[in-house]
Structure formats: structure tokens, C-alpha cells
Design an enzyme around this catalytic site. Sequence first.
Site, PDB file in Angstrom:
ATOM      1  N   CYS A   1     -16.935  82.980  25.669  1.00  0.00           N
ATOM      2  CA  CYS A   1     -15.879  82.068  25.225  1.00  0.00           C
ATOM      3  C   CYS A   1     -14.758  82.114  26.268  1.00  0.00           C
ATOM      4  O   CYS A   1     -14.334  83.195  26.675  1.00  0.00           O
ATOM      5  CB  CYS A   1     -15.382  82.487  23.847  1.00  0.00           C
ATOM      6  SG  CYS A   1     -16.733  82.547  22.657  1.00  0.00           S
TER       7      CYS A   1
ATOM      8  N   SER B   1     -15.233  81.515  14.218  1.00  0.00           N
ATOM      9  CA  SER B   1     -14.378  81.138  15.348  1.00  0.00           C
ATOM     10  C   SER B   1     -14.606  79.664  15.633  1.00  0.00           C
ATOM     11  O   SER B   1     -15.466  79.311  16.435  1.00  0.00           O
ATOM     12  CB  SER B   1     -14.747  81.984  16.565  1.00  0.00           C
ATOM     13  OG  SER B   1     -14.415  83.318  16.324  1.00  0.00           O
ATOM     14  N   PHE B   2     -13.849  78.823  14.984  1.00  0.00           N
ATOM     15  CA  PHE B   2     -14.112  77.389  15.042  1.00  0.00           C
ATOM     16  C   PHE B   2     -13.495  76.770  16.303  1.00  0.00           C
ATOM     17  O   PHE B   2     -14.179  76.244  17.156  1.00  0.00           O
ATOM     18  CB  PHE B   2     -13.592  76.722  13.763  1.00  0.00           C
ATOM     19  CG  PHE B   2     -14.353  75.486  13.419  1.00  0.00           C
ATOM     20  CD1 PHE B   2     -15.686  75.559  13.061  1.00  0.00           C
ATOM     21  CD2 PHE B   2     -13.748  74.232  13.446  1.00  0.00           C
ATOM     22  CE1 PHE B   2     -16.410  74.419  12.753  1.00  0.00           C
ATOM     23  CE2 PHE B   2     -14.455  73.084  13.132  1.00  0.00           C
ATOM     24  CZ  PHE B   2     -15.788  73.182  12.791  1.00  0.00           C
ATOM     25  N   HIS B   3     -12.181  76.837  16.367  1.00  0.00           N
ATOM     26  CA  HIS B   3     -11.424  76.596  17.610  1.00  0.00           C
ATOM     27  C   HIS B   3     -11.414  75.182  18.194  1.00  0.00           C
ATOM     28  O   HIS B   3     -10.677  74.926  19.153  1.00  0.00           O
ATOM     29  CB  HIS B   3     -11.847  77.559  18.723  1.00  0.00           C
ATOM     30  CG  HIS B   3     -11.734  78.997  18.387  1.00  0.00           C
ATOM     31  ND1 HIS B   3     -10.693  79.518  17.649  1.00  0.00           N
ATOM     32  CD2 HIS B   3     -12.543  80.058  18.669  1.00  0.00           C
ATOM     33  CE1 HIS B   3     -10.870  80.827  17.502  1.00  0.00           C
ATOM     34  NE2 HIS B   3     -11.987  81.179  18.106  1.00  0.00           N
TER      35      HIS B   3
ATOM     36  N   CYS C   1     -11.394  84.162  25.804  1.00  0.00           N
ATOM     37  CA  CYS C   1     -11.490  85.533  25.283  1.00  0.00           C
ATOM     38  C   CYS C   1     -11.700  86.524  26.419  1.00  0.00           C
ATOM     39  O   CYS C   1     -12.601  86.344  27.245  1.00  0.00           O
ATOM     40  CB  CYS C   1     -12.653  85.635  24.295  1.00  0.00           C
ATOM     41  SG  CYS C   1     -12.986  87.310  23.751  1.00  0.00           S
TER      42      CYS C   1
ATOM     43  N   ASN D   1      -3.438  84.661  22.742  1.00  0.00           N
ATOM     44  CA  ASN D   1      -2.913  85.849  23.404  1.00  0.00           C
ATOM     45  C   ASN D   1      -3.333  85.818  24.859  1.00  0.00           C
ATOM     46  O   ASN D   1      -4.523  85.814  25.163  1.00  0.00           O
ATOM     47  CB  ASN D   1      -3.445  87.112  22.721  1.00  0.00           C
ATOM     48  CG  ASN D   1      -2.894  87.247  21.313  1.00  0.00           C
ATOM     49  OD1 ASN D   1      -1.695  87.142  21.095  1.00  0.00           O
ATOM     50  ND2 ASN D   1      -3.778  87.426  20.348  1.00  0.00           N
TER      51      ASN D   1
ATOM     52  N   CYS E   1      -5.688  90.107  19.291  1.00  0.00           N
ATOM     53  CA  CYS E   1      -7.001  89.444  19.363  1.00  0.00           C
ATOM     54  C   CYS E   1      -7.320  89.017  20.784  1.00  0.00           C
ATOM     55  O   CYS E   1      -6.495  88.389  21.443  1.00  0.00           O
ATOM     56  CB  CYS E   1      -7.016  88.155  18.550  1.00  0.00           C
ATOM     57  SG  CYS E   1      -6.596  88.337  16.854  1.00  0.00           S
TER      58      CYS E   1
ATOM     59  N   GLY F   1     -17.331  92.068  20.758  1.00  0.00           N
ATOM     60  CA  GLY F   1     -18.730  91.762  20.485  1.00  0.00           C
ATOM     61  C   GLY F   1     -18.947  90.714  19.413  1.00  0.00           C
ATOM     62  O   GLY F   1     -18.037  90.357  18.667  1.00  0.00           O
ATOM     63  N   GLU F   2     -20.179  90.218  19.368  1.00  0.00           N
ATOM     64  CA  GLU F   2     -20.581  89.242  18.368  1.00  0.00           C
ATOM     65  C   GLU F   2     -21.418  89.995  17.318  1.00  0.00           C
ATOM     66  O   GLU F   2     -22.567  90.359  17.572  1.00  0.00           O
ATOM     67  CB  GLU F   2     -21.402  88.129  19.048  1.00  0.00           C
ATOM     68  CG  GLU F   2     -22.144  87.204  18.105  1.00  0.00           C
ATOM     69  CD  GLU F   2     -21.296  86.642  16.968  1.00  0.00           C
ATOM     70  OE1 GLU F   2     -20.293  85.959  17.233  1.00  0.00           O
ATOM     71  OE2 GLU F   2     -21.643  86.910  15.794  1.00  0.00           O
TER      72      GLU F   2
END
Length: 391
Positions: free
Chosen positions: A139, A248-250, A142, A325, A368, A194-195
Site C-alpha cells: 500500500c 482498509s477501504f481508503h 503505508c 501519518n 498507524c 502485516g496483513e
Amino acid sequence: MNAKAPITQDVLTIPRKLPEGPVNLVGMTRDAMRDALMVAGTPEKQAKMRVGQIWQWIYHWGVRDFADMTNLAKDYRAMLAEKFVVSLPEVVTRQVSDDGTRKYLVRIAGGHEVEVVYIPETDRGTLCISSQVGCTLTCSFCHTGTQKLVRNLTAGEIIGQVMLARDDLGEWPVPGARKDETRLLSNIVLMGMGEPLYNFENVRDAMKIAMDPHGIQLSRRRITLSTSGVVPEIARTAEEIGCQLAVSFHATTDEVRDKLVPINKRWPIADLLDALRTYPKVSNSERITFEYVMLDGVNDSDADARRLIKLIDGIPAKINLIPFNEWPGAPYKRSSNNRIRAFADIIYKAGYASPIRTPRGEDIMAACGQLKSATERARKSRAEIAAETGL
Ligand code: SAH
Ligand code: SF4
């Protein structure tokens, strides 16, 4: 050979020998612990009861030393001490933020490190735990996503994060003391590195331990698993874990989501929404949390807010707006406070809760998407230096 010798399926699945060296009991399911105790010589008839006793020592009382498990016979305790350990990942550093947030850098087998964050609030305390070292996904907003996946955590390493935080908070019950109903560590979120759905079995086993009524005893309503949208595992999460789900739509178009959360190319928004629609019923949970990171000029327009409302129509939902962030080299900027408020307002007026997540522990890089930054950066620069010098 006696052709009549009964060979049951059960016997075949039990390993005949324990692996070399003491075996860690932390992270085993009840069934796995029963098998391990039997392999170590516990008679089958007693095994279930022994699991019950040992389980309560480890997960209710927080005991690590078999010698302290006083309702077991002395020679049985000695046998346990010879063949097993009760061991947690090692805390390397512990930082406390001005706002009370605690960040632990934790070392696991192989010398790898993950971060665990404890966030105190007035009426509860949330522990944010990691499920992988690094992440396979990339992502683009991230920081964890810039680090390759090193390995999945074991169930013991996942539940171990909860146990070491309880150690640090001094939260194991004291025998005879009055039961304190307010818990310092009252909630778990799988929102660290991690996922989690790419490490399904270990996450499931660890969360089962957290929920077990004879141990840590956290309700499944107090555990939230956040996924980037691994669609095929969502139904399984409802059936086999039953915790709260965050996603995690975003973004509100596939075009933008493809860029922010690249797993969207595999499972686009429509597929994800289909999976989410059935989640609350199957898991009997109230509503799905939609996480939405606010990126300046990328996904934060009024039109985005309105599209979002249309997309989630019919799904019991709460929208958690996360101000971006920043991290060194990040390609995005945080949306302005006014923009975030205007976005939240549109969603709120459509009848959805739209809390704005206050960044916590920013001064210690615990917010985050910032996890594992400093240590990994140091390591990366060493690798880069080595590459440059040809060493
Ligand atoms: N891998 C899982 C859980 C970990 S991330 C997932 O992606 O859902 C927890 C939340 O923080 C996710 O919603 C993630 O998208 C968000 N996040 C990641 N980086 C961030 C950043 N820099 N600023 C704000 N939120 C971020
Ligand atoms: Fe991995 Fe989640 Fe970060 Fe995406 S947001 S890279 S899935 S940790």
C-alpha cells in the site's frame, strides 16, 4: 504382524516424538497441547484435565515457571520443566509517549523484530499487535508496506505480544484479590505490521487463546481484525474467529484504490463489498469499521464522501477517518483539519458514525503506518551502504 491391531486416525495424527529441545506451550491450541502432553507421557485419560490446569496457570494467572503450578504433582512438574517452556518474545526496548502510549520493540526467533503499541484511554486500553514481520502488500501510503515480508509470526508470538503487555502493565490477577472489572488491556486490534489474513491459522489460534473463557478472556467484541481486503478469507474470519472486522477501504473508485491498496487489482471494490455484506450476519457482529486514510487531494473530496455513502449502503458500518501519518519519503500529505471535518460531516449526516482517529504516540513513531520505521531504516541504510561499496 497382528492384522487386527486397531490403528485409528487419531493415533496417526499425533507426532510420536517431541521436537528436539524444550517445546514452547505458548500458542498451542488446547488440542495441540493435549497431543504434546500425551507424547511426553501423560496418560490419555488425564491429558484433558492436565491441559485445563496448565492452561489456567499460563493464561489466567500468567505463570511461567512450572514449579509454581502447585496443583500438579511434583514429579509431573519436573517432567514438564524438562520437556517444555512457557516463553514469550523478548522486549528489546519500551518507549512511553507523552500521551501515555507505550511502544514495545519485540524480538522473535531468528532475531527479527516487530512492534507492539499500547494505547490507554479513559475507559479502556487497546493493544495494537502485529501478525507478520513486514508485509507482502505494498500500500503506497503505508511505511510497513515499504518493507518486504520476512516471515509470518507464529500463534505463540502473536498471543505472546498480549502476554508481555500484560506483564508490563502488571495486569495478571493476584490470587485472593478482589476482581477488578476495569481492564487496562481491554481491547486488541490486529492493526500493527502485516496483513493478518495472510497468516490466517496463526492469527485464528492466537485469538482463540485470547478469547478462551479460562484464560485471558477477552470478548470477541473487543477484538478487531483489520484487513486490506483479502476477500476469500473474510467469510472464514466470520466463521472461525468471529471477531470485529475493520477494512482498509481508503478510496471510492477502483482507479484510486488500485494505487493506494494494490490488492484491489485482485479483489476490486465490488467483490470486497459483497464479502463485507455477509460478514455481520455470519459472525453475529454489529458493524464493520471502514478505515479511510485522509490523503490531501487524493481521496478526500466531497464527491468521495458521497460515493462512499452510496457504496456502503445496506452494510452496518462505522467510518473511521485516519489523518495520514507522514513518514520520511512518503509520497502523500495529510488532508487539512477542515477538509477532514467536512468529509466527516457528510458521512455523519448520512447516518454513519464517522470518528476521526486522533494520532497517538506520534512522538515515538507509534502511530498507524509508522511502525518499524527507525530500526528498519537503520538496517536499510546499512544494506544500501553495503550495496554501494560492493561489500
Ligand atoms: N494490514 C492491515 C492492518 C495494519 S494497518 C490493513 O492494511 O488493514 C492498520 C491501518 O492503518 C490500516 O487501515 C492502514 O491502511 C492504516 N495505515 C497504514 N499506513 C498509514 C499511515 N501512514 N497513516 C495513516 N494510516 C495508515
Ligand atoms: Fe500491509 Fe496493511 Fe500496510 Fe497495506 S496497509 S502494506 S496491508 S500493513
